[in-house]
Design a protein around this motif. Structure first.
Motif, PDB file in Angstrom:
ATOM      1  N   GLU A  33       0.835  -1.203   0.000  1.00 37.79           N
ATOM      2  CA  GLU A  33       0.000   0.000   0.000  1.00 37.79           C
ATOM      3  C   GLU A  33       0.869   1.252   0.000  1.00 37.79           C
ATOM      4  OE1 GLU A  33      -3.604   2.064   2.635  1.00 37.79           O
ATOM      5  OE2 GLU A  33      -2.563   0.275   3.388  1.00 37.79           O
ATOM      6  N   ARG A  34       1.967   1.209   0.741  1.00 39.74           N
ATOM      7  CA  ARG A  34       2.870   2.373   0.844  1.00 39.74           C
ATOM      8  C   ARG A  34       3.646   2.590  -0.450  1.00 39.74           C
ATOM      9  NH1 ARG A  34       5.827   5.765   0.258  1.00 39.74           N
ATOM     10  NH2 ARG A  34       7.251   6.868   1.661  1.00 39.74           N
ATOM     11  N   PHE A  73      15.796   3.749  -9.923  1.00 37.98           N
ATOM     12  CA  PHE A  73      16.039   4.632 -11.061  1.00 37.98           C
ATOM     13  C   PHE A  73      15.048   5.789 -11.134  1.00 37.98           C
ATOM     14  CE2 PHE A  73      18.216   0.793 -12.796  1.00 37.98           C
ATOM     15  CZ  PHE A  73      19.458   1.375 -13.002  1.00 37.98           C
ATOM     16  N   THR A  74      13.830   5.594 -10.606  1.00 36.15           N
ATOM     17  CA  THR A  74      12.855   6.681 -10.696  1.00 36.15           C
ATOM     18  C   THR A  74      13.075   7.744  -9.626  1.00 36.15           C
ATOM     19  OG1 THR A  74      11.197   5.554  -9.301  1.00 36.15           O
ATOM     20  CG2 THR A  74      11.115   5.146 -11.693  1.00 36.15           C
ATOM     21  N   PHE A  75      13.997   7.506  -8.679  1.00 35.00           N
ATOM     22  CA  PHE A  75      14.252   8.527  -7.656  1.00 35.00           C
ATOM     23  C   PHE A  75      14.606   9.847  -8.324  1.00 35.00           C
ATOM     24  CE2 PHE A  75      17.181  10.752  -4.738  1.00 35.00           C
ATOM     25  CZ  PHE A  75      16.282  11.003  -3.723  1.00 35.00           C
ATOM     26  N   ASP A  76      15.573   9.840  -9.258  1.00 39.98           N
ATOM     27  CA  ASP A  76      15.787  11.035 -10.075  1.00 39.98           C
ATOM     28  C   ASP A  76      16.524  10.746 -11.378  1.00 39.98           C
ATOM     29  OD1 ASP A  76      18.448  10.752  -9.346  1.00 39.98           O
ATOM     30  OD2 ASP A  76      18.612  12.680  -8.333  1.00 39.98           O
ATOM     31  N   PHE A  77      17.068   9.522 -11.544  1.00 39.21           N
ATOM     32  CA  PHE A  77      17.894   9.275 -12.719  1.00 39.21           C
ATOM     33  C   PHE A  77      17.079   9.276 -14.011  1.00 39.21           C
ATOM     34  CE2 PHE A  77      20.336   6.821 -15.780  1.00 39.21           C
ATOM     35  CZ  PHE A  77      21.561   7.484 -15.704  1.00 39.21           C
ATOM     36  N   VAL A  78      15.899   8.697 -13.992  1.00 38.11           N
ATOM     37  CA  VAL A  78      15.071   8.680 -15.203  1.00 38.11           C
ATOM     38  C   VAL A  78      14.829  10.095 -15.713  1.00 38.11           C
ATOM     39  CG1 VAL A  78      12.741   8.201 -16.064  1.00 38.11           C
ATOM     40  CG2 VAL A  78      13.979   6.440 -14.800  1.00 38.11           C
ATOM     41  N   ASP A  79      14.626  11.024 -14.803  1.00 36.82           N
ATOM     42  CA  ASP A  79      14.366  12.408 -15.205  1.00 36.82           C
ATOM     43  C   ASP A  79      15.566  13.036 -15.912  1.00 36.82           C
ATOM     44  OD1 ASP A  79      11.813  12.320 -14.168  1.00 36.82           O
ATOM     45  OD2 ASP A  79      12.401  13.158 -12.223  1.00 36.82           O
ATOM     46  N   ARG A  80      16.754  12.500 -15.706  1.00 35.29           N
ATOM     47  CA  ARG A  80      17.962  13.040 -16.335  1.00 35.29           C
ATOM     48  C   ARG A  80      18.135  12.590 -17.784  1.00 35.29           C
ATOM     49  NH1 ARG A  80      21.479  15.030 -12.331  1.00 35.29           N
ATOM     50  NH2 ARG A  80      20.816  14.519 -10.203  1.00 35.29           N
ATOM     51  N   VAL A  81      17.423  11.536 -18.186  1.00 34.23           N
ATOM     52  CA  VAL A  81      17.640  10.976 -19.533  1.00 34.23           C
ATOM     53  C   VAL A  81      16.373  10.903 -20.387  1.00 34.23           C
ATOM     54  CG1 VAL A  81      19.711   9.664 -18.974  1.00 34.23           C
ATOM     55  CG2 VAL A  81      17.476   8.643 -18.531  1.00 34.23           C
ATOM     56  N   LYS A  82      15.216  11.125 -19.799  1.00 31.87           N
ATOM     57  CA  LYS A  82      13.989  10.933 -20.557  1.00 31.87           C
ATOM     58  C   LYS A  82      13.757  12.024 -21.593  1.00 31.87           C
ATOM     59  CE  LYS A  82      10.842  13.213 -17.279  1.00 31.87           C
ATOM     60  NZ  LYS A  82       9.679  13.015 -16.362  1.00 31.87           N
ATOM     61  N   VAL A 220      15.421   6.543   0.829  1.00 31.20           N
ATOM     62  CA  VAL A 220      14.853   5.347   1.464  1.00 31.20           C
ATOM     63  C   VAL A 220      13.334   5.376   1.397  1.00 31.20           C
ATOM     64  CG1 VAL A 220      14.623   4.071   3.623  1.00 31.20           C
ATOM     65  CG2 VAL A 220      16.852   4.978   2.952  1.00 31.20           C
ATOM     66  N   ASP A 221      12.743   6.524   1.668  1.00 29.52           N
ATOM     67  CA  ASP A 221      11.287   6.618   1.627  1.00 29.52           C
ATOM     68  C   ASP A 221      10.751   6.426   0.208  1.00 29.52           C
ATOM     69  OD1 ASP A 221      10.924   7.041   4.357  1.00 29.52           O
ATOM     70  OD2 ASP A 221      11.268   9.197   4.160  1.00 29.52           O
ATOM     71  N   HIS A 222      11.542   6.783  -0.792  1.00 35.37           N
ATOM     72  CA  HIS A 222      11.093   6.630  -2.177  1.00 35.37           C
ATOM     73  C   HIS A 222      11.270   5.207  -2.689  1.00 35.37           C
ATOM     74  CE1 HIS A 222      10.428   7.640  -6.440  1.00 35.37           C
ATOM     75  NE2 HIS A 222      11.431   6.809  -6.672  1.00 35.37           N
ATOM     76  N   VAL A 223      12.409   4.586  -2.396  1.00 34.02           N
ATOM     77  CA  VAL A 223      12.770   3.341  -3.077  1.00 34.02           C
ATOM     78  C   VAL A 223      11.921   2.149  -2.648  1.00 34.02           C
ATOM     79  CG1 VAL A 223      14.553   2.451  -1.497  1.00 34.02           C
ATOM     80  CG2 VAL A 223      14.790   2.127  -3.977  1.00 34.02           C
ATOM     81  N   GLY A 224      11.342   2.220  -1.469  1.00 34.59           N
ATOM     82  CA  GLY A 224      10.452   1.142  -1.055  1.00 34.59           C
ATOM     83  C   GLY A 224      11.159  -0.063  -0.478  1.00 34.59           C
ATOM     84  N   PRO A 225      11.901   0.108   0.634  1.00 38.46           N
ATOM     85  CA  PRO A 225      12.577  -1.044   1.223  1.00 38.46           C
ATOM     86  C   PRO A 225      11.620  -2.150   1.656  1.00 38.46           C
ATOM     87  CG  PRO A 225      12.583   0.831   2.727  1.00 38.46           C
ATOM     88  CD  PRO A 225      12.113   1.340   1.403  1.00 38.46           C
ATOM     89  N   GLY A 226      10.393  -1.780   1.945  1.00 40.07           N
ATOM     90  CA  GLY A 226       9.420  -2.802   2.311  1.00 40.07           C
ATOM     91  C   GLY A 226       9.151  -3.791   1.191  1.00 40.07           C
TER      92      GLY A 226
END
Length: 323
Positions: A33-34, A73-82, A220-226
């Motif tokens: 859910e998170r 990769f969606t944390f910020d890297f995708v935004d650098r190449v899209k 950590v909050d973005h990547v979803g360690p859960g």
């Protein structure tokens, strides 16, 4: 010890396992859910593949490392190449929201996992459904082995191997993965990890992966360690890692046949996948590579020095005639 005592102990153990499993069930539901899926689902051979597609330009496939998922990769890297690539990010088999690859044993006691070659074949079918062609394939860490398997078997335009675990190494992975990768350990330990892993342990683990750089604020909050802590994901990840040495030992014998452009990017302070064990020897085996070593950078160059990784992608595209 009498039969009655043995039966009582057995019932206590079963009861404890049931309590742990119920707690693990609740935590897995909260984790999903998170951190819900961020892309679309494709069906490949009756299995589900989670993919994020964005941007325009030559096709760029991104493959995450061990314990990871699309969100790295969606944390910020995708935004650098899209802005100049059509970016396709996959959850690898058994991780994130992608199912195990076909042919993978279903039992929780199974000790084998899909090889890098099987993962590449599975994800290539998903890429075909998306109309991917003349692709640049970038793989980070374990994903580097999958990228090289993609190159060996599926004719991409170019590869970028980022902190890749791609050469057979001496020594083992340590007690943790030896136990988790075993049939009994893989059955018994993941429910405990799912039920009881703390935020402090997560933060400590992430810090070890990123050092000597700190993890970016909010990572950590973005990547979803859960998502990594779910029972089946823990098992899949551990078994893939314990099998990797044998697979890259066989793959390394074929690296000399890779005539396509390959960019190798690796941090000199990477203690997870040391450059002198992997990047340097890989460069010696490949006939058409460029090796970029990043001083004072650890295992996560796409976060520590993202422009260096973007530059490597652009070089790969130019060398492949895509730009």
């Amino acid at each position: 010890m009498t039969l009655k005592i043995l039966l009582a102990l057995g019932l206590l153990l079963l009861g404890g396992c049931a309590v742990i499993d119920r707690k693990a069930d609740r935590r897995e539901a909260r984790f999903e859910e998170r951190w819900p899926p961020v892309g679309q689902f494709l069906e490949v051979d009756g299995r589900r593949v989670h993919a994020l597609v964005t941007g325009e330009g030559p096709d760029l496939v991104l493959l995450h490392g061990a314990s990871g998922n699309i969100r790295d990769f969606t944390f910020d890297f995708v935004d650098r190449v899209k802005d100049r690539y059509r970016v396709i990010v996959f959850d690898r088999p058994g991780l994130g929201y992608t199912d195990r690859a076909p042919g993978t044993p279903e039992s929780i006691f199974a000790a084998r996992a899909e090889s890098p070659a099987a993962q590449a074949a599975f994800l290539k079918k998903a890429a075909d459904l998306l109309g991917v062609k003349d692709e640049i394939v970038l793989g980070h860490s374990y994903g580097g082995a999958v990228a090289l398997a993609w190159g060996l078997d599926h004719d991409p335009a170019a590869l970028v191997v980022l902190s890749g675990a791609v050469i057979p190494w001496s020594g083992g992975l340590g007690l943790q993965y030896n136990v988790l990768g075993s049939p009994l350990g893989g059955a018994m330990i993941p429910p405990v990890a799912t039920a009881f892993a703390t935020r402090g342990l997560i933060d400590q683990t992430v810090a070890e992966i990123f050092k000597p750089q700190p993890a970016p604020e909010g990572y950590v909050d973005h990547v979803g360690p859960g998502l990594t802590l779910r029972r089946e994901t823990v098992r899949a990840n551990a078994r893939q890692l314990t099998d990797l040495h044998g697979h890259v030992s066989a793959m390394a014998l074929r690296y000399g046949s890779l005539t396509l452009p390959v960019e190798i990017v690796h941090g000199t302070e990477d203690d997870v996948v040391p450059d002198h064990v992997h990047a340097g020897p890989l460069s010696e085996l490949l006939p058409n590579d460029t090796l970029t070593l990043l001083p004072n950078v650890g295992h996560m160059p796409h976060h520590a020095q993202p422009q260096a990784v973007v530059d490597a992608i652009d070089r790969a595209a130019a060398r492949a005639g895509l730009r």
